[in-house]
Design an enzyme around this catalytic site. Structure first.
Site, PDB file in Angstrom:
ATOM      1  N   ARG A 127     -52.288   2.224  14.654  1.00 13.16           N
ATOM      2  CA  ARG A 127     -51.298   1.847  15.634  1.00 13.16           C
ATOM      3  C   ARG A 127     -50.887   0.300  15.266  1.00 13.16           C
ATOM      4  O   ARG A 127     -50.952  -0.231  14.350  1.00 13.16           O
ATOM      5  CB  ARG A 127     -51.939   1.499  17.147  1.00 13.16           C
ATOM      6  CG  ARG A 127     -52.698   2.860  17.709  1.00 13.16           C
ATOM      7  CD  ARG A 127     -51.508   3.603  18.689  1.00 13.16           C
ATOM      8  NE  ARG A 127     -50.661   2.637  19.325  1.00 13.16           N
ATOM      9  CZ  ARG A 127     -50.982   2.044  20.254  1.00 13.16           C
ATOM     10  NH1 ARG A 127     -52.228   1.916  20.816  1.00 13.16           N
ATOM     11  NH2 ARG A 127     -49.843   1.187  20.908  1.00 13.16           N
ATOM     12  N   CYS A 132     -49.387  12.980  26.332  1.00  6.98           N
ATOM     13  CA  CYS A 132     -49.107  12.202  24.901  1.00  6.98           C
ATOM     14  C   CYS A 132     -50.222  12.557  23.832  1.00  6.98           C
ATOM     15  O   CYS A 132     -50.200  12.311  22.683  1.00  6.98           O
ATOM     16  CB  CYS A 132     -49.229  10.680  25.124  1.00  6.98           C
ATOM     17  SG  CYS A 132     -51.047  10.201  25.426  1.00  6.98           S
ATOM     18  N   ARG A 164     -48.760  14.262  16.611  1.00  6.54           N
ATOM     19  CA  ARG A 164     -47.814  15.359  16.259  1.00  6.54           C
ATOM     20  C   ARG A 164     -47.765  15.700  14.702  1.00  6.54           C
ATOM     21  O   ARG A 164     -47.828  16.425  13.918  1.00  6.54           O
ATOM     22  CB  ARG A 164     -46.286  14.860  16.736  1.00  6.54           C
ATOM     23  CG  ARG A 164     -45.311  15.499  15.993  1.00  6.54           C
ATOM     24  CD  ARG A 164     -43.855  15.056  16.454  1.00  6.54           C
ATOM     25  NE  ARG A 164     -43.845  13.697  15.893  1.00  6.54           N
ATOM     26  CZ  ARG A 164     -43.603  13.160  14.621  1.00  6.54           C
ATOM     27  NH1 ARG A 164     -43.113  14.115  13.696  1.00  6.54           N
ATOM     28  NH2 ARG A 164     -43.439  11.915  14.402  1.00  6.54           N
ATOM     29  N   ARG A 165     -47.986  14.303  14.056  1.00  8.10           N
ATOM     30  CA  ARG A 165     -48.180  14.188  12.735  1.00  8.10           C
ATOM     31  C   ARG A 165     -49.523  14.713  12.084  1.00  8.10           C
ATOM     32  O   ARG A 165     -49.537  15.453  11.242  1.00  8.10           O
ATOM     33  CB  ARG A 165     -47.919  12.684  12.375  1.00  8.10           C
ATOM     34  CG  ARG A 165     -46.458  11.979  12.270  1.00  8.10           C
ATOM     35  CD  ARG A 165     -46.405  10.817  11.774  1.00  8.10           C
ATOM     36  NE  ARG A 165     -44.992  10.224  11.978  1.00  8.10           N
ATOM     37  CZ  ARG A 165     -44.614   8.874  12.335  1.00  8.10           C
ATOM     38  NH1 ARG A 165     -45.678   8.126  13.046  1.00  8.10           N
ATOM     39  NH2 ARG A 165     -43.354   8.443  12.430  1.00  8.10           N
ATOM     40  N   LYS A 175     -37.965   8.505  22.393  1.00  5.39           N
ATOM     41  CA  LYS A 175     -39.334   9.177  22.221  1.00  5.39           C
ATOM     42  C   LYS A 175     -40.529   8.621  22.833  1.00  5.39           C
ATOM     43  O   LYS A 175     -41.623   9.096  23.114  1.00  5.39           O
ATOM     44  CB  LYS A 175     -39.365   9.493  20.669  1.00  5.39           C
ATOM     45  CG  LYS A 175     -39.783   8.213  19.949  1.00  5.39           C
ATOM     46  CD  LYS A 175     -39.916   8.384  18.447  1.00  5.39           C
ATOM     47  CE  LYS A 175     -40.188   6.913  17.640  1.00  5.39           C
ATOM     48  NZ  LYS A 175     -41.253   6.138  18.386  1.00  5.39           N
ATOM     49  N   ASP A 176     -40.247   7.337  23.483  1.00 11.72           N
ATOM     50  CA  ASP A 176     -41.366   6.607  23.983  1.00 11.72           C
ATOM     51  C   ASP A 176     -41.224   6.811  25.613  1.00 11.72           C
ATOM     52  O   ASP A 176     -42.182   6.285  26.308  1.00 11.72           O
ATOM     53  CB  ASP A 176     -41.302   5.119  23.868  1.00 11.72           C
ATOM     54  CG  ASP A 176     -41.599   4.663  22.539  1.00 11.72           C
ATOM     55  OD1 ASP A 176     -42.258   5.447  21.768  1.00 11.72           O
ATOM     56  OD2 ASP A 176     -40.983   3.764  21.926  1.00 11.72           O
ATOM     57  N   ARG A 228     -48.045  -2.132  10.380  1.00  9.39           N
ATOM     58  CA  ARG A 228     -48.726  -0.910   9.725  1.00  9.39           C
ATOM     59  C   ARG A 228     -48.491  -1.259   8.225  1.00  9.39           C
ATOM     60  O   ARG A 228     -49.420  -0.907   7.569  1.00  9.39           O
ATOM     61  CB  ARG A 228     -47.960   0.526  10.227  1.00  9.39           C
ATOM     62  CG  ARG A 228     -48.638   0.701  11.631  1.00  9.39           C
ATOM     63  CD  ARG A 228     -47.996   2.058  11.684  1.00  9.39           C
ATOM     64  NE  ARG A 228     -47.934   2.162  13.494  1.00  9.39           N
ATOM     65  CZ  ARG A 228     -47.595   3.438  14.087  1.00  9.39           C
ATOM     66  NH1 ARG A 228     -47.705   4.464  13.505  1.00  9.39           N
ATOM     67  NH2 ARG A 228     -47.539   3.355  15.411  1.00  9.39           N
TER      68      ARG A 228
END
Length: 310
Positions: free
Chosen positions: A150, A243, A132-133, A82-83, A156
């Protein structure tokens, strides 16, 4: 093979290093005599805590890793799929050697009070920097507030404990990798929170010419993960998403070998949601990815993506 040393380059975050340990363990089983050593690098994405689009978006997490590979400082790179940007080819001279068996593709909610997503009160601050979230929450739970956050998963969790947010959304597979599934309040189904392209898949990347190494590590690859990832990345490539584009989707290979791809494109405010879902039977994965992208382009995905600043 037995006397060989494989130098594995990776981001230096706890999760990235846990991923490398998985690869080392699987290599040790496949080729018991092989020695491995880790070459950790700090990437732009790890150093920069602002908006990712300012530092080339997703490539921010892979550029320095790719450079170490191409310079000959390492032989094998471990990436979260995904990165890895899909809107441009892999750096010239490098190739994927294997996609490992896929982990959980779902997102997890972490709420210190133990409330599930549907019970969170209006104004609850959800820590996430994922467009996306944020777009999906805006569409399904507009009364919740997304606050930019981030940093790696451990960082986090610290920010959550410090009160910078009331809840977090993180990848379930990532929490599993760092040994923190205990913090998960609820695992969200892909219907509630559609995953990112390449969710839960680790890719092994090496120099194109290293055929002995490619042969040695290709045995770690999982055929279903390879087909699913190929379809998803082709989908993203055809869409030319960047992105800042809220794009989500996942392919699934059934037991009988048939494969489907479900995908969505959103406006950042969640007010427009484009949907596509197609079956390919045993068809070529890249054809399926292309077909689903075209289905979304027919619905106006190009204008939607190009209308988002990046």
């Amino acid at each position: 093979m037995s006397a060989d040393l494989i130098r594995i380059v990776s981001r230096d975050s706890p999760m990235a290093l846990a991923q490398v340990e998985r690869v080392r363990a699987e290599l040790a089983v496949l080729h018991p005599g092989t020695r491995t050593e880790v070459v950790p690098v700090k990437t732009t994405g790890d150093k920069w805590m602002g908006d990712l689009s300012v530092v080339e978006g997703k490539g921010a997490f892979t550029k320095e890793v790719d450079a170490a590979l191409l310079a000959g400082e390492a032989d094998l790179a471990v990436h979260c799929v995904k990165d890895i940007p899909a809107d441009r080819p892999l750096p010239a001279g490098t190739a994927f050697a294997a996609f490992l068996r896929r982990g959980d593709i779902r997102d997890a909610l972490i709420h210190p009070g133990g409330l599930p997503l549907d019970e969170l009160p209006a104004g609850t601050r959800i820590g996430t920097s994922s467009v996306r979230r944020a777009a999906q929450l805006a569409a399904s739970h507009p009364h919740l507030l997304c606050v930019p956050m981030r940093g790696n998963a451990n960082r986090r969790l610290e920010k959550l404990a410090a009160g910078e947010a009331d809840a977090l959304l993180l990848a379930a597979s990532g929490l599993e990798r760092i040994g923190r599934p205990d913090v998960i309040t609820e695992i969200l189904s892909p219907e509630v929170m559609c995953p990112p392209i390449g969710a839960g898949v680790l890719a092994l990347q090496c120099r194109e010419g290293d055929s002995d190494l490619i042969d040695a590590v290709s045995g770690l690859g999982d055929p279903a993960a390879h087909r699913e990832t190929t379809a998803e990345r082709m989908f993203l490539h055809v869409l030319q998403g960047h992105c800042n584009s809220p794009i989500a989707g996942y392919a699934q290979v059934e037991r009988n070998g048939d494969m489907s791809l479900r995908a969505k494109v959103f406006t950042p405010d969640g007010k427009t949601v484009l949907n596509a879902h197609e079956w390919a039977g045993p068809l070529d994965p890249a054809t399926l990815g292309t077909s689903v992208a075209v289905a979304l382009l027919r619905q106006g995905a190009r204008e939607l993506i190009d209308g988002i600043a990046h």
